[in-house]
Design a protein around this motif. Structure first.
Motif, PDB file in Angstrom:
ATOM      1  N   ALA A 234     -10.288  35.281  25.771  1.00  0.00           N
ATOM      2  CA  ALA A 234     -10.917  35.809  24.557  1.00  0.00           C
ATOM      3  C   ALA A 234     -12.430  35.952  24.692  1.00  0.00           C
ATOM      4  CB  ALA A 234     -10.588  34.919  23.363  1.00  0.00           C
ATOM      5  N   PHE A 235     -13.038  35.358  25.727  1.00  0.00           N
ATOM      6  CA  PHE A 235     -14.467  35.574  25.960  1.00  0.00           C
ATOM      7  C   PHE A 235     -14.745  36.978  26.499  1.00  0.00           C
ATOM      8  CE2 PHE A 235     -14.761  30.765  26.787  1.00  0.00           C
ATOM      9  CZ  PHE A 235     -15.103  30.513  25.469  1.00  0.00           C
ATOM     10  N   GLY A 236     -13.735  37.650  26.986  1.00  0.00           N
ATOM     11  CA  GLY A 236     -13.904  39.009  27.493  1.00  0.00           C
ATOM     12  C   GLY A 236     -13.569  40.038  26.422  1.00  0.00           C
ATOM     13  N   PRO A 237     -13.366  41.302  26.832  1.00  0.00           N
ATOM     14  CA  PRO A 237     -13.028  42.355  25.875  1.00  0.00           C
ATOM     15  C   PRO A 237     -11.574  42.207  25.416  1.00  0.00           C
ATOM     16  CG  PRO A 237     -12.926  43.217  28.106  1.00  0.00           C
ATOM     17  CD  PRO A 237     -13.452  41.819  28.224  1.00  0.00           C
ATOM     18  N   PRO A 238     -11.195  42.860  24.332  1.00  0.00           N
ATOM     19  CA  PRO A 238      -9.810  42.758  23.828  1.00  0.00           C
ATOM     20  C   PRO A 238      -8.851  43.617  24.654  1.00  0.00           C
ATOM     21  CG  PRO A 238     -11.107  44.188  22.410  1.00  0.00           C
ATOM     22  CD  PRO A 238     -12.070  43.627  23.420  1.00  0.00           C
TER      23      PRO A 238
ATOM     24  N   PRO B 158      -0.613  34.130  48.899  1.00  0.00           N
ATOM     25  CA  PRO B 158      -1.043  33.546  47.623  1.00  0.00           C
ATOM     26  C   PRO B 158      -1.136  34.628  46.550  1.00  0.00           C
ATOM     27  CG  PRO B 158      -2.909  33.737  49.095  1.00  0.00           C
ATOM     28  CD  PRO B 158      -1.698  34.171  49.887  1.00  0.00           C
ATOM     29  N   ARG B 159      -1.022  34.242  45.301  1.00  0.00           N
ATOM     30  CA  ARG B 159      -1.046  35.208  44.194  1.00  0.00           C
ATOM     31  C   ARG B 159      -2.052  34.757  43.144  1.00  0.00           C
ATOM     32  NH1 ARG B 159       3.715  34.607  42.796  1.00  0.00           N
ATOM     33  NH2 ARG B 159       3.683  33.923  40.641  1.00  0.00           N
ATOM     34  N   ARG B 160      -2.905  35.681  42.743  1.00  0.00           N
ATOM     35  CA  ARG B 160      -3.923  35.383  41.741  1.00  0.00           C
ATOM     36  C   ARG B 160      -3.333  35.379  40.327  1.00  0.00           C
ATOM     37  NH1 ARG B 160      -8.555  32.861  43.017  1.00  0.00           N
ATOM     38  NH2 ARG B 160      -9.417  33.650  44.985  1.00  0.00           N
ATOM     39  N   HIS B 161      -3.936  34.546  39.487  1.00  0.00           N
ATOM     40  CA  HIS B 161      -3.704  34.600  38.043  1.00  0.00           C
ATOM     41  C   HIS B 161      -4.942  35.237  37.427  1.00  0.00           C
ATOM     42  CE1 HIS B 161      -2.489  33.321  33.994  1.00  0.00           C
ATOM     43  NE2 HIS B 161      -3.763  33.038  33.812  1.00  0.00           N
ATOM     44  N   LEU B 162      -4.775  36.365  36.760  1.00  0.00           N
ATOM     45  CA  LEU B 162      -5.920  37.087  36.210  1.00  0.00           C
ATOM     46  C   LEU B 162      -6.308  36.542  34.842  1.00  0.00           C
ATOM     47  CD1 LEU B 162      -5.198  40.798  37.192  1.00  0.00           C
ATOM     48  CD2 LEU B 162      -6.268  38.971  38.522  1.00  0.00           C
ATOM     49  N   ASN B 163      -7.610  36.363  34.660  1.00  0.00           N
ATOM     50  CA  ASN B 163      -8.161  35.913  33.391  1.00  0.00           C
ATOM     51  C   ASN B 163      -9.545  36.540  33.265  1.00  0.00           C
ATOM     52  OD1 ASN B 163      -9.949  33.866  31.768  1.00  0.00           O
ATOM     53  ND2 ASN B 163      -7.852  33.312  31.227  1.00  0.00           N
ATOM     54  N   ASN B 164      -9.942  36.896  32.046  1.00  0.00           N
ATOM     55  CA  ASN B 164     -11.225  37.566  31.838  1.00  0.00           C
ATOM     56  C   ASN B 164     -12.426  36.716  32.245  1.00  0.00           C
ATOM     57  OD1 ASN B 164     -10.429  40.110  30.863  1.00  0.00           O
ATOM     58  ND2 ASN B 164     -10.092  39.306  28.798  1.00  0.00           N
ATOM     59  N   THR B 165     -12.276  35.410  32.252  1.00  0.00           N
ATOM     60  CA  THR B 165     -13.396  34.513  32.547  1.00  0.00           C
ATOM     61  C   THR B 165     -13.158  33.669  33.790  1.00  0.00           C
ATOM     62  OG1 THR B 165     -13.961  34.368  30.198  1.00  0.00           O
ATOM     63  CG2 THR B 165     -14.806  32.616  31.610  1.00  0.00           C
ATOM     64  N   LEU B 166     -11.925  33.264  34.007  1.00  0.00           N
ATOM     65  CA  LEU B 166     -11.599  32.303  35.058  1.00  0.00           C
ATOM     66  C   LEU B 166     -11.111  32.990  36.326  1.00  0.00           C
ATOM     67  CD1 LEU B 166      -9.596  29.766  32.855  1.00  0.00           C
ATOM     68  CD2 LEU B 166     -12.031  29.677  33.449  1.00  0.00           C
ATOM     69  N   ARG B 167     -11.432  32.394  37.473  1.00  0.00           N
ATOM     70  CA  ARG B 167     -10.874  32.828  38.750  1.00  0.00           C
ATOM     71  C   ARG B 167      -9.855  31.779  39.159  1.00  0.00           C
ATOM     72  NH1 ARG B 167     -10.854  36.390  42.652  1.00  0.00           N
ATOM     73  NH2 ARG B 167     -11.293  35.935  44.846  1.00  0.00           N
ATOM     74  N   ALA B 168      -8.613  32.194  39.257  1.00  0.00           N
ATOM     75  CA  ALA B 168      -7.530  31.226  39.378  1.00  0.00           C
ATOM     76  C   ALA B 168      -6.447  31.715  40.319  1.00  0.00           C
ATOM     77  CB  ALA B 168      -6.919  30.965  37.989  1.00  0.00           C
ATOM     78  N   TRP B 169      -5.703  30.757  40.842  1.00  0.00           N
ATOM     79  CA  TRP B 169      -4.494  31.065  41.601  1.00  0.00           C
ATOM     80  C   TRP B 169      -3.280  30.834  40.722  1.00  0.00           C
ATOM     81  CZ3 TRP B 169      -4.964  33.745  45.809  1.00  0.00           C
ATOM     82  CH2 TRP B 169      -6.077  33.594  46.646  1.00  0.00           C
ATOM     83  N   GLU B 170      -2.360  31.775  40.758  1.00  0.00           N
ATOM     84  CA  GLU B 170      -1.067  31.597  40.102  1.00  0.00           C
ATOM     85  C   GLU B 170      -0.115  30.850  41.016  1.00  0.00           C
ATOM     86  OE1 GLU B 170       1.775  31.517  37.337  1.00  0.00           O
ATOM     87  OE2 GLU B 170      -0.174  32.460  36.977  1.00  0.00           O
ATOM     88  N   SER B 171      -0.226  31.134  42.332  1.00  0.00           N
ATOM     89  CA  SER B 171       0.697  30.533  43.287  1.00  0.00           C
ATOM     90  C   SER B 171       0.014  30.393  44.644  1.00  0.00           C
ATOM     91  CB  SER B 171       1.954  31.383  43.413  1.00  0.00           C
ATOM     92  OG  SER B 171       2.827  30.890  44.405  1.00  0.00           O
TER      93      SER B 171
END
Length: 401
Positions: free
Chosen positions: A176-180, A380-393
Motif C-alpha cells: 500500500a506504500f506504492g501505487p494502487p 529461486p522465485r521472487r515475491h513481488l511487493n511495491n516496497t519489499l524485495r523478497a523471495w517467494e521460494s
C-alpha cells in the motif's frame, strides 16, 4: 498513466519503479537513476526520486524538511485519507513520534534482547535439526518464514493461533506504500479480515504478561504514552517486525548459496553472523523504497523541490551506489556494511533492527555448525511487493558438516 508537468532543468524518467519487471530486478533502473543525477523527476507519478547514497542518507535524516507524517508511501495524507490509522513510528514526526519511539526503544534495549538470546538460540538449533532431516527443502518456507514466526510473536506476547495472518497483513501494508496497482488489488479482499485479527491482538487482554506488548501497555499506565496510542504501537511492532526479518533472512541464505566461499568464511568465524546479515540487507535491501513529503521548498542536489511534493528515496539504489561502496554488487563479509540505509537513518531508523539481527545470528550460528555448504536445488522465485524485495521460494540443497 497520468502525465505530470515536468520541472525545468532536472533529469526526467518515464520509467515505472513499481512495474513488475523492475520489482523483479531493480538494479538496471537504479543504476540509470543514479547516473542521471542527484535528483530525478519521475514523470509517471509526479515525484522526485533520489537514488544516490549521499542524497538518500541526507533525506532520511532531515525529518524537519522531509516529513513522514504525510505518509511514507505515494499517498499524500495532506490530501488523502489513509487506509488505516497511520503508524505512530513510521508515519509521524517529532514531537508526536517521540513518546512512542522512546517507549519502544526502552523495551527493545540490548539487556532485554540478552534475556531472549539463550531461548532463541535453542529455538534455532531445534528448527535447524528439524529442517536438516531433509537434504532438500525450500529455505524461505522452512527457515526464513518459520523462525521469525516461531520466536517474534512469542516475544511480543501473542498466542499460538493465527500467526500466519501476520505475513499477508504485512505484505499488504508494504504494498500500500506504492501505487494502487495489481499488487494492492491482490490483497484487498482480505484487508478487513486481516486488519481485524491484527487489531484484536493489540488489545491488552490478548497479550501475555512480560512480553513486548504487555510492556507497551504498562508504559501507557505510567503515562509515557496514552492508552489510545498503546495498541497502535503494538500494531507497528507486529507490522514491521516480521516481513522485513523474513526477507532479510531469505537474502542472506541466498547470498551464501550463491557464494560458497563466503559461507566457508562464516563457518570459520561464526562471529561474522551479524556482519553477514547486515551485508545481505545492504546487498539485497529487503526495504527498497520509502517516500517523504517536502515541507516548504527543499533544496536537494541543486534542485528545489516544491512544498507538498513527494520524494521517493531508493534505499536499494543507495546501498549499491559505487560512489559510496567498493564493488557494491558483491556480497562480501570483509566489508563494513554498518552505514547501509536498509534500516533507515535518523529518528525513523528501524527501532527493531537489533531484534532482527539477533534472529539472524541465532539461525546462521545453528546452520554454521551443521552445514558444510548450501546450493540452489532449483530456480529461486521472487515475491513481488511495491516496497519489499523478497523471495517467494529458495529451493535449497544442503551438504551436512
Amino acid at each position: 498513466m497520468i502525465v505530470h508537468d515536468v520541472p525545468v532543468g532536472i533529469p526526467v524518467s518515464d520509467a515505472d519503479p513499481f512495474a513488475d519487471d523492475v520489482l523483479e530486478e531493480p538494479a538496471p533502473l537504479q543504476a540509470e537513476l543514479r547516473d542521471a543525477g542527484p535528483v530525478v523527476f519521475l514523470r509517471r507519478y509526479g515525484v522526485y526520486g533520489l537514488a544516490r547514497y549521499e542524497e538518500v542518507h541526507a533525506a532520511l535524516t532531515d525529518w524537519q524538511r522531509l516529513q513522514s507524517g504525510a505518509g511514507v508511501g505515494l499517498s499524500n495524507f495532506r490530501y488523502e485519507r489513509p487506509w488505516r490509522p497511520p503508524s505512530l513510528l513510521l508515519e509521524a514526526d517529532p514531537p508526536r513520534h517521540d513518546a512512542p519511539r522512546a517507549v519502544l526503544s526502552r523495551i527493545l534495549v540490548p539487556r532485554a534482547l540478552r534475556r531472549l538470546r539463550e531461548a532463541w538460540f535453542a529455538d534455532a538449533e531445534a528448527l535447524v535439526d528439524e529442517v536438516l532431516a531433509e537434504r532438500e527443502f525450500d529455505a524461505v518456507e522452512r527457515i526464513a518464514r518459520a523462525f521469525p514466526l516461531r520466536v517474534f510473536p512469542d516475544a511480543v506476547g501473542l498466542g499460538p493461533d493465527g500467526r500466519e495472518n501476520l505475513l499477508p497483513y504485512g505484505d499488504h501494508a508494504f504494498n500500500a506504500f506504492g501505487p494502487p496497482n495489481h499488487l494492492v488489488e491482490k490483497g484487498e479482499p482480505r484487508v478487513a479480515e486481516l486488519s481485524a485479527w491484527v487489531n484484536a491482538q493489540c488489545a491488552r487482554e490478548r497479550l501475555a504478561p512480560g512480553g513486548f506488548g504487555a510492556r507497551i501497555w504498562e508504559a501507557a499506565d505510567k503515562g509515557d504514552i496514552t492508552h489510545e496510542q498503546a495498541p497502535l504501537v503494538v500494531r507497528s511492532l507486529l507490522t514491521a517486525g516480521v516481513d522485513t526479518t523474513v526477507h532479510g533472512l531469505g537474502a542472506v541464505l541466498y547470498a551464501f548459496a550463491a557464494d560458497p566461499g563466503q559461507w566457508r568464511r562464516l563457518r570459520e568465524d561464526p562471529s561474522l553472523a551479524r556482519v553477514a546479515f547486515d551485508e545481505a540487507v545492504r546487498w539485497q535491501s529487503p526495504v527498497q523504497t520509502f517516500f517523504r513529503t517536502a515541507v516548504g521548498e527543499v533544496e536537494i542536489g541543486g534542485t528545489v523541490i516544491p512544498d507538498g511534493a513527494k520524494v521517493l528515496m531508493f534505499l536499494g539504489a543507495a546501498n549499491r551506489d559505487p560512489r559510496r561502496w567498493e564493488d557494491p554488487d558483491v556480497f562480501d563479509l570483509s566489508r563494513d556494511p554498518s552505514a547501509h540505509v536498509g534500516f533507515g537513518m535518523g529518528v525513523h531508523q528501524c527501532v527493531g533492527q537489533h531484534v532482527a539481527r539477533l534472529e539472524a545470528e541465532a539461525v546462521l550460528t545453528a546452520l554454521a555448525r551443521r552445514v558444510e555448504r548450501f546450493e540452489l536445488a532449483g530456480p529461486p522465485r521472487r515475491h513481488l511487493n511495491n516496497t519489499l524485495r523478497a523471495w517467494e521460494s529458495l529451493p535449497m540443497r544442503v551438504h551436512p558438516a
